[in-house]
Design an enzyme around this catalytic site. Structure first.
Site, PDB file in Angstrom:
ATOM      1  N   TYR A 143      -5.238   3.578  15.319  1.00 14.84           N
ATOM      2  CA  TYR A 143      -5.639   4.240  14.071  1.00 14.84           C
ATOM      3  C   TYR A 143      -4.471   4.371  13.091  1.00 14.84           C
ATOM      4  O   TYR A 143      -4.676   4.633  11.902  1.00 14.84           O
ATOM      5  CB  TYR A 143      -6.218   5.640  14.341  1.00 14.84           C
ATOM      6  N   LYS A 194      -6.373  -0.096  29.274  1.00 11.29           N
ATOM      7  CA  LYS A 194      -6.841  -1.448  29.614  1.00 11.29           C
ATOM      8  C   LYS A 194      -5.614  -2.291  29.957  1.00 11.29           C
ATOM      9  O   LYS A 194      -5.285  -3.260  29.263  1.00 11.29           O
ATOM     10  CB  LYS A 194      -7.611  -2.050  28.430  1.00 11.29           C
ATOM     11  N   ASP A 227     -12.995   0.909  30.456  1.00 14.83           N
ATOM     12  CA  ASP A 227     -14.422   0.540  30.524  1.00 14.83           C
ATOM     13  C   ASP A 227     -15.056   1.090  31.797  1.00 14.83           C
ATOM     14  O   ASP A 227     -16.183   1.596  31.788  1.00 14.83           O
ATOM     15  CB  ASP A 227     -14.619  -0.975  30.387  1.00 14.83           C
ATOM     16  N   ASP A 251     -11.227   8.829  21.705  1.00 12.58           N
ATOM     17  CA  ASP A 251     -12.254   9.115  20.703  1.00 12.58           C
ATOM     18  C   ASP A 251     -13.636   8.832  21.293  1.00 12.58           C
ATOM     19  O   ASP A 251     -14.565   9.658  21.243  1.00 12.58           O
ATOM     20  CB  ASP A 251     -11.973   8.207  19.488  1.00 12.58           C
ATOM     21  N   ASP A 255     -16.388  11.632  23.299  1.00 12.11           N
ATOM     22  CA  ASP A 255     -17.704  11.820  22.672  1.00 12.11           C
ATOM     23  C   ASP A 255     -18.823  11.577  23.682  1.00 12.11           C
ATOM     24  O   ASP A 255     -19.812  12.317  23.729  1.00 12.11           O
ATOM     25  CB  ASP A 255     -17.888  10.852  21.495  1.00 12.11           C
TER      26      ASP A 255
END
Ligand code: NAD
Length: 363
Positions: A143, A194, A227, A251, A255
């Site tokens: 970001y 990852k 994942d 993020d 959520d």
């Protein structure tokens, strides 16, 4: 008498309504715990833009910096959408506050109150008693990484670029927060990245492993691919205690986990720096569709205040009492519209506050 200074930033939309209920819980803590909260109030977001032409003024920022903790409501709404310069939109005030105070650690609990376990999209047995703490890196990663932007390609067409970048110092400081939290909770950290396809993920794994070996071998550490973490969260979420992850994965994963626990109106958060005040705010936005009607759920804001007591003011005992009172109020059947189900007692913002205060007084 202990004195703490608090900055209140109610903001826009339902912000002032839910912060109104926080004020009443604050008064209860003052009356029962021998503390006083010196409160400074300020504007942030659209209301600040309307008053001063800026979503956060230097004066409000400096007052926030001087406080022990900042409690925010929410910012934004259709009144300002597309009607201000991009850098003066309401959300820019919140981003500036986070950046100026170097709030790099975002703590998001995913806690399922027993009374709401049937409202989850998963079966009760998978979520009843769920208590996960996400520790998400908030100041770095894709970001913020440079280079970024949209460029014209020489042969025609366009390309969008963002850069996912972490250095060892950034990884170590957020990992330290996760290990410290785990020591106070269930003693288990899952670090999600990852490493199989991203060098930044590999560095993340190596640095977390090193820090763990040197300083935190009493905490159990598991590495998990982000994942797989997403799959495990909807399969057997109760296996997790603390989940440490970067800005982007945090993020999304937080959520997803949050939704296992019921409504957006229930979710608090904290953003902490290495020193200075923490920022405490509900996860939800300004809910313009219900603003001004007295029906917003104040629980996320009240639980955010409880987090401030725990993490910035060293008043974990008062935080426990508030969380227990929320649980008892839900057990008693109180539900704002966002939580409502058959057989429950539908209440507005103030009645939910009344219920929580009554439960606090009964403890
Ligand atoms: P939102 O979270 O404001 O609302 C989403 C839905 O959840 C709405 O139906 C709303 O009524 C409901 N809801 C949210 N909080 C609730 C509560 N406490 N009680 C009952 N119902 C609640 O998200 P949105 O509609 O996408 O965004 C509205 C505005 O909020 C936008 O301007 C957005 O930019 C802003 N926003 C601000 C923050 C923040 O202040 N940190 C976060 C997210 C969105």
């Amino acid at each position: 008498m202990t004195q703490h200074s608090l900055m209140l930033l109610p903001g826009d939309g339902i912000g002032p309504e839910i912060i109104g209920e926080v004020r009443r819980v604050m008064a209860w803590v003052e009356n029962t715990h021998g503390v006083t909260f010196g409160v400074t109030e300020g504007l942030i977001g659209g209301c600040s833009y309307d008053a001063f032409g800026l979503p956060l003024t230097d004066e409000t920022l400096e007052n926030a910096r001087k406080s022990d903790a900042i409690i925010m409501g929410s910012v934004g709404g259709p009144k300002w959408d597309g009607k201000t310069d991009y850098d003066k939109r309401p959300e820019a005030g919140l981003l500036r506050l986070r950046k100026e105070l170097d709030l790099f650690a975002n703590l998001r609990p995913a806690l399922c109150f027993d009374a709401l376990a049937d409202a989850s999209s998963l079966k009760r047995e998978f979520v009843a008693g769920l208590d996960i703490l996400f520790v998400r890196e908030l100041a770095g990663g894709v970001y913020f990484g440079e280079p970024r932007g949209i460029t014209e390609l020489p042969g025609g067409g366009r390309e969008g670029i963002n850069t996912h970048r972490y250095n060892d110092t950034e990884i170590i400081r957020i990992a330290r927060v996760a290990f410290e939290m785990a020591r106070k909770r269930g003693g288990l950290v899952h670090s999600a990245e990852k490493a199989n396809v991203m060098e930044a993920g590999l560095l993340w794994r190596e640095e977390v492993t090193k820090l763990h070996a040197v300083e935190y071998s009493d905490v159990k550490l598991e590495h998990i691919l982000a994942d797989n973490c997403a799959m495990q969260l909807v399969k057997t979420p109760k296996q997790f205690d603390v989940i440490l992850t970067d800005n982007l994965f945090g993020d999304i994963l937080s959520d997803a986990a949050a939704m296992l626990t019921g409504s957006l109106g229930m979710l608090p958060s904290a953003s902490l720096g290495e020193s200075g005040p923490g920022l405490y705010e509900p996860v939800h936005g300004s809910a313009p569709d219900i603003a001004g009607q007295g029906i917003a759920n104040p629980i996320a804001a009240i639980l955010s205040f409880a987090m401030a007591l725990r993490y910035s003011l060293d008043m974990g005992n008062a935080a426990d009492q508030i969380e227990a009172a929320v649980g008892a109020t839900l057990e008693a059947g109180y539900r704002t519209g966002d939580l409502m189900s058959t057989g429950m007692h539908e209440v507005g913002t103030k009645e939910m506050g009344d219920g929580i205060l009554a439960a606090l007084n009964e403890q």
